[in-house]
Design a protein around this motif. Structure first.
Motif, PDB file in Angstrom:
ATOM      1  N   GLU A  18       0.707  -1.144   0.104  1.00  0.00           N
ATOM      2  CA  GLU A  18      -0.120   0.107  -0.104  1.00  0.00           C
ATOM      3  C   GLU A  18       0.797   1.066   0.173  1.00  0.00           C
ATOM      4  OE1 GLU A  18      -2.916  -0.215   3.121  1.00  0.00           O
ATOM      5  OE2 GLU A  18      -3.687  -2.229   2.198  1.00  0.00           O
ATOM      6  N   LEU A  19       2.007   1.134   0.727  1.00  0.00           N
ATOM      7  CA  LEU A  19       2.766   2.456   0.628  1.00  0.00           C
ATOM      8  C   LEU A  19       3.446   2.744  -0.620  1.00  0.00           C
ATOM      9  CD1 LEU A  19       4.589   4.556   2.268  1.00  0.00           C
ATOM     10  CD2 LEU A  19       6.191   2.705   2.706  1.00  0.00           C
ATOM     11  N   ALA A  20       3.705   1.570  -1.386  1.00  0.00           N
ATOM     12  CA  ALA A  20       4.329   1.562  -2.805  1.00  0.00           C
ATOM     13  C   ALA A  20       3.204   2.105  -3.604  1.00  0.00           C
ATOM     14  CB  ALA A  20       4.679   0.138  -3.276  1.00  0.00           C
ATOM     15  N   LEU A  21       1.935   1.819  -3.652  1.00  0.00           N
ATOM     16  CA  LEU A  21       1.142   2.352  -4.111  1.00  0.00           C
ATOM     17  C   LEU A  21       0.789   4.025  -4.115  1.00  0.00           C
ATOM     18  CD1 LEU A  21      -1.998  -0.270  -4.258  1.00  0.00           C
ATOM     19  CD2 LEU A  21      -0.431   0.110  -5.869  1.00  0.00           C
ATOM     20  N   LEU A  22       0.968   4.479  -2.893  1.00  0.00           N
ATOM     21  CA  LEU A  22       0.999   5.854  -2.418  1.00  0.00           C
ATOM     22  C   LEU A  22       1.944   6.563  -2.809  1.00  0.00           C
ATOM     23  CD1 LEU A  22      -0.333   5.542   1.199  1.00  0.00           C
ATOM     24  CD2 LEU A  22      -1.485   6.386  -0.839  1.00  0.00           C
ATOM     25  N   MET A  23       3.322   6.007  -3.144  1.00  0.00           N
ATOM     26  CA  MET A  23       4.561   6.559  -3.357  1.00  0.00           C
ATOM     27  C   MET A  23       5.058   6.235  -4.732  1.00  0.00           C
ATOM     28  SD  MET A  23       4.468   8.279  -0.471  1.00  0.00           S
ATOM     29  CE  MET A  23       5.939   9.054  -0.855  1.00  0.00           C
ATOM     30  N   ASP A  24       4.140   5.889  -5.915  1.00  0.00           N
ATOM     31  CA  ASP A  24       4.592   5.945  -6.842  1.00  0.00           C
ATOM     32  C   ASP A  24       5.712   4.781  -7.013  1.00  0.00           C
ATOM     33  OD1 ASP A  24       4.219   6.071  -9.772  1.00  0.00           O
ATOM     34  OD2 ASP A  24       5.752   7.682  -9.855  1.00  0.00           O
ATOM     35  N   ASN A  25       5.667   3.726  -6.326  1.00  0.00           N
ATOM     36  CA  ASN A  25       6.391   2.465  -6.294  1.00  0.00           C
ATOM     37  C   ASN A  25       7.975   2.893  -6.191  1.00  0.00           C
ATOM     38  OD1 ASN A  25       6.797  -0.108  -6.152  1.00  0.00           O
ATOM     39  ND2 ASN A  25       6.848  -0.706  -8.263  1.00  0.00           N
ATOM     40  N   ARG A  26       8.247   3.956  -5.169  1.00  0.00           N
ATOM     41  CA  ARG A  26       9.817   4.256  -4.704  1.00  0.00           C
ATOM     42  C   ARG A  26       9.607   4.451  -3.392  1.00  0.00           C
ATOM     43  NH1 ARG A  26      13.628   7.604  -8.438  1.00  0.00           N
ATOM     44  NH2 ARG A  26      15.367   7.401  -6.852  1.00  0.00           N
ATOM     45  N   ILE A  27      10.097   3.545  -2.596  1.00  0.00           N
ATOM     46  CA  ILE A  27      10.383   3.572  -1.104  1.00  0.00           C
ATOM     47  C   ILE A  27      11.471   3.404  -0.798  1.00  0.00           C
ATOM     48  CG2 ILE A  27       9.352   2.261   0.936  1.00  0.00           C
ATOM     49  CD1 ILE A  27       7.422   0.777  -0.933  1.00  0.00           C
ATOM     50  N   THR A  28      11.916   4.503   0.207  1.00  0.00           N
ATOM     51  CA  THR A  28      13.078   4.690   1.008  1.00  0.00           C
ATOM     52  C   THR A  28      13.185   3.768   2.187  1.00  0.00           C
ATOM     53  OG1 THR A  28      12.760   6.366   2.217  1.00  0.00           O
ATOM     54  CG2 THR A  28      13.799   6.798   0.078  1.00  0.00           C
ATOM     55  N   ASN A  29      13.956   3.203   2.843  1.00  0.00           N
ATOM     56  CA  ASN A  29      14.103   2.437   3.941  1.00  0.00           C
ATOM     57  C   ASN A  29      13.551   3.437   5.083  1.00  0.00           C
ATOM     58  OD1 ASN A  29      15.399   1.674   6.516  1.00  0.00           O
ATOM     59  ND2 ASN A  29      16.450   0.313   5.230  1.00  0.00           N
ATOM     60  N   ARG A  30      14.188   4.744   5.127  1.00  0.00           N
ATOM     61  CA  ARG A  30      13.439   5.538   6.249  1.00  0.00           C
ATOM     62  C   ARG A  30      11.676   5.763   6.227  1.00  0.00           C
ATOM     63  NH1 ARG A  30      16.013  11.607   6.926  1.00  0.00           N
ATOM     64  NH2 ARG A  30      17.185  10.191   8.399  1.00  0.00           N
ATOM     65  N   MET A  31      11.316   5.691   4.950  1.00  0.00           N
ATOM     66  CA  MET A  31       9.986   6.035   4.644  1.00  0.00           C
ATOM     67  C   MET A  31       9.210   4.732   5.139  1.00  0.00           C
ATOM     68  SD  MET A  31       8.281   6.529   0.866  1.00  0.00           S
ATOM     69  CE  MET A  31       9.608   7.774   0.405  1.00  0.00           C
ATOM     70  N   ALA A  32       9.718   3.634   4.902  1.00  0.00           N
ATOM     71  CA  ALA A  32       9.094   2.171   5.281  1.00  0.00           C
ATOM     72  C   ALA A  32       9.344   2.082   6.657  1.00  0.00           C
ATOM     73  CB  ALA A  32       9.699   1.328   4.317  1.00  0.00           C
ATOM     74  N   ARG A  33      10.234   2.672   7.320  1.00  0.00           N
ATOM     75  CA  ARG A  33      10.330   2.318   8.770  1.00  0.00           C
ATOM     76  C   ARG A  33       9.498   3.502   9.479  1.00  0.00           C
ATOM     77  NH1 ARG A  33      14.930   4.351  10.803  1.00  0.00           N
ATOM     78  NH2 ARG A  33      15.664   5.028   8.716  1.00  0.00           N
ATOM     79  N   GLU A  34       9.162   4.593   9.012  1.00  0.00           N
ATOM     80  CA  GLU A  34       8.172   5.406   9.589  1.00  0.00           C
ATOM     81  C   GLU A  34       6.692   4.847   9.320  1.00  0.00           C
ATOM     82  OE1 GLU A  34       8.906   9.356   8.001  1.00  0.00           O
ATOM     83  OE2 GLU A  34      10.793   9.455   9.054  1.00  0.00           O
ATOM     84  N   PHE A  35       6.486   4.080   8.205  1.00  0.00           N
ATOM     85  CA  PHE A  35       5.202   3.869   7.822  1.00  0.00           C
ATOM     86  C   PHE A  35       4.797   2.600   8.752  1.00  0.00           C
ATOM     87  CE2 PHE A  35       2.214   1.962   5.098  1.00  0.00           C
ATOM     88  CZ  PHE A  35       1.121   2.782   4.705  1.00  0.00           C
ATOM     89  N   LEU A  36       5.925   1.700   9.113  1.00  0.00           N
ATOM     90  CA  LEU A  36       5.838   0.595   9.643  1.00  0.00           C
ATOM     91  C   LEU A  36       6.134   0.578  11.194  1.00  0.00           C
ATOM     92  CD1 LEU A  36       7.325  -2.133   7.501  1.00  0.00           C
ATOM     93  CD2 LEU A  36       4.932  -1.645   7.718  1.00  0.00           C
ATOM     94  N   SER A  37       6.467   1.861  11.524  1.00  0.00           N
ATOM     95  CA  SER A  37       7.094   2.227  13.030  1.00  0.00           C
ATOM     96  C   SER A  37       8.128   1.265  13.485  1.00  0.00           C
ATOM     97  CB  SER A  37       5.601   2.116  13.912  1.00  0.00           C
ATOM     98  OG  SER A  37       4.781   3.055  13.697  1.00  0.00           O
TER      99      SER A  37
END
Length: 73
Positions: A18-37
């Protein structure tokens, strides 16, 4: 345990999709960590690797992308 009282060993994968869908399929490590806590960069890298998420770039310029068609279901 989450408020709903259920557990899933794959819930983080759905969240990353779902994060990939929101971010045009470009995720950073920091972005994913914040999203997953998550606090650990190493734990996030292991999740990416075990899930078969594609990495491009190196170091601080690295980003990850998901095979959206494969993960859709």
């Amino acid at each position: 345990m989450p408020a709903c009282g259920t557990r899933s060993q794959k819930a983080h994968l759905r969240a990353l999709y779902e994060l990939a869908l929101l971010m045009d399929n470009r995720i950073t490590n920091r972005m994913a960590r914040e999203f997953l806590s998550l606090d650990s960069t190493n734990a996030m890298q292991k999740i990416f690797a075990r899930a078969g998420i594609y990495k491009s770039g190196i170091s601080k310029n690295a980003s990850y992308s998901i095979d959206l068609i494969k993960w859709r279901d």
